[in-house]
Design a protein around this motif. Sequence first.
Motif, mmCIF file in Angstrom:
data_model
loop_
_atom_site.group_PDB
_atom_site.id
_atom_site.type_symbol
_atom_site.label_atom_id
_atom_site.label_comp_id
_atom_site.label_asym_id
_atom_site.label_seq_id
_atom_site.Cartn_x
_atom_site.Cartn_y
_atom_site.Cartn_z
ATOM 1 N N THR A 142 0.826 -1.204 0.000
ATOM 2 C CA THR A 142 0.000 0.000 0.000
ATOM 3 C C THR A 142 0.862 1.256 0.000
ATOM 4 O O THR A 142 1.951 1.275 0.570
ATOM 5 N N GLU A 143 0.347 2.293 -0.654
ATOM 6 C CA GLU A 143 1.066 3.564 -0.695
ATOM 7 C C GLU A 143 0.086 4.695 -0.955
ATOM 8 O O GLU A 143 -0.790 4.584 -1.823
ATOM 9 N N LYS A 144 0.231 5.786 -0.201
ATOM 10 C CA LYS A 144 -0.594 6.964 -0.455
ATOM 11 C C LYS A 144 -0.175 7.583 -1.782
ATOM 12 O O LYS A 144 1.000 7.880 -1.995
ATOM 13 N N ARG A 145 -1.154 7.762 -2.670
ATOM 14 C CA ARG A 145 -0.837 8.380 -3.964
ATOM 15 C C ARG A 145 -2.116 8.893 -4.604
ATOM 16 O O ARG A 145 -3.139 8.201 -4.637
ATOM 17 N N ASP A 146 -2.060 10.095 -5.099
ATOM 18 C CA ASP A 146 -3.134 10.642 -5.921
ATOM 19 C C ASP A 146 -3.092 9.888 -7.252
ATOM 20 O O ASP A 146 -2.049 9.826 -7.910
ATOM 21 N N ALA A 147 -4.225 9.306 -7.638
ATOM 22 C CA ALA A 147 -4.263 8.481 -8.851
ATOM 23 C C ALA A 147 -3.916 9.252 -10.114
ATOM 24 O O ALA A 147 -3.580 8.651 -11.143
ATOM 25 N N ARG A 148 -3.954 10.572 -10.057
ATOM 26 C CA ARG A 148 -3.599 11.390 -11.219
ATOM 27 C C ARG A 148 -2.089 11.587 -11.330
ATOM 28 O O ARG A 148 -1.599 12.142 -12.313
ATOM 29 N N ASP A 149 -1.371 11.118 -10.315
ATOM 30 C CA ASP A 149 0.077 11.292 -10.248
ATOM 31 C C ASP A 149 0.758 9.944 -10.474
ATOM 32 O O ASP A 149 0.770 9.091 -9.595
ATOM 33 N N THR A 150 1.331 9.733 -11.629
ATOM 34 C CA THR A 150 1.949 8.455 -11.977
ATOM 35 C C THR A 150 3.247 8.240 -11.202
ATOM 36 O O THR A 150 4.081 9.139 -11.100
#
Length: 432
Positions: A310-318
């Motif tokens: 798991t990792e926090k990431r905005d899905a718009r940020d590849t």
Amino acid sequence: MTKISAREAVFQTLLRCEKDNSYSNIEGNSVIKRYSLEGSEKALFTALLRGIIERKITLDYHLSEISERALSEIDLKLLTVLRIGAYQILYFDRIPSFAAVNESVILTKKYIGKGAHSFVNAVLRELIRKKEGNKLTVPEDKSLKLSIEYSMPCPLIEMWQSQYGEQKAVEILSSLSYPHGMTLHTNTLKISRHELVCMLKSAGIDAKESKNCDSAVRLSPGTSYESIEKYAEKGLFFVQDISSQLAVKMLSLKKGETVIDTCSCPGGKSFAMAVEMSNSGKIFSFDIHENKFSLLNKTAEKLGIDIITTEKRDARDTDEKLIGRADAVFCDVPCSGFGIISKKPEIRYRDVNSLERFSALSLEILCAAKDYCKVNGRLLFSTCTLNKRENEDVLNEFLMKNNNFKLICSETFFPSEDRDGFFASLLVKTAR
């Protein structure tokens, strides 16, 4: 904490949901714990809360036909009391109508003041007379009539009529108007579906194998999570709708593959993919809400799944480290949620004319996620809504912008007695 009645708890919860625009299931669970509602009081609270939210349009229509004051001019507290009383009168057979009136008058005196109780008494008694005399009116206008019958806003009904045709729109309305039982995804890492069904049945739980999905187990409506919780703690299943399970299967996942789940929480899709892969390979589960990963990781451990990172990431940020590495990418994007109204009834009141933000966000997510795919890698785009602007239109825009992706199949899963409304499209990255 001072004990309060189920009707008082419903009154307080409805006000909070209206003011904060919050989901009733979250507020309801909080109230049940706060006031230790149990047994018949808990059952009454749950039925009233859900029913009033579901039937608000119908209730308000009949109240407006009786009240000399426009509902828009009635204080929200007073209107909430009227809705609580009206729902019991119109939809509860086991509660005498006079009792519903008396309890509503008590609520009014306690929370609003004595001056308003005569108004509540008069309106609800007139509603009883109309019901018993079969004098409840229905509008002649077709869309408005459907709106009152199914308690759905006219703009939403008209959108479905325009996009799917009148007959399909009525089928959608009918399917979304009644609560479905829970659906479980069998954790075949630990147990077969047949064994799971037999185990649940031996415990007195009405469970059966789904005919539409080989991993799904259906429970009868009204089955509480508490009744199956001890089996969930053993990691024998997780809750997941059939439509979502079928969408995962569209990816045809294999052992050892690398998969990216761009909008993963609360985790059902990642768990389903791990089970499909026999817990062999690698799944990167991203989400913008880091606080939700604790539950996801805890559940994965119960299920015996150890291939999820798991990792926090905005899905718009590849994530540049993963560009070109994925065999499969799952984009279950944020949406209006019109396919899951049977689970979250307040979704029906969303403004259909203010949903463009979802379409734009979905396209951004897809355009970022595509870079994860290897050549011949699969990209799955899905939503839990029934709205072609958020589904087919977004898909077509993506394909126009990315001619190195080929559409393999696309399906709208219309809601039925055993599944939510859902949309899923499978694409493959080509060499060009």
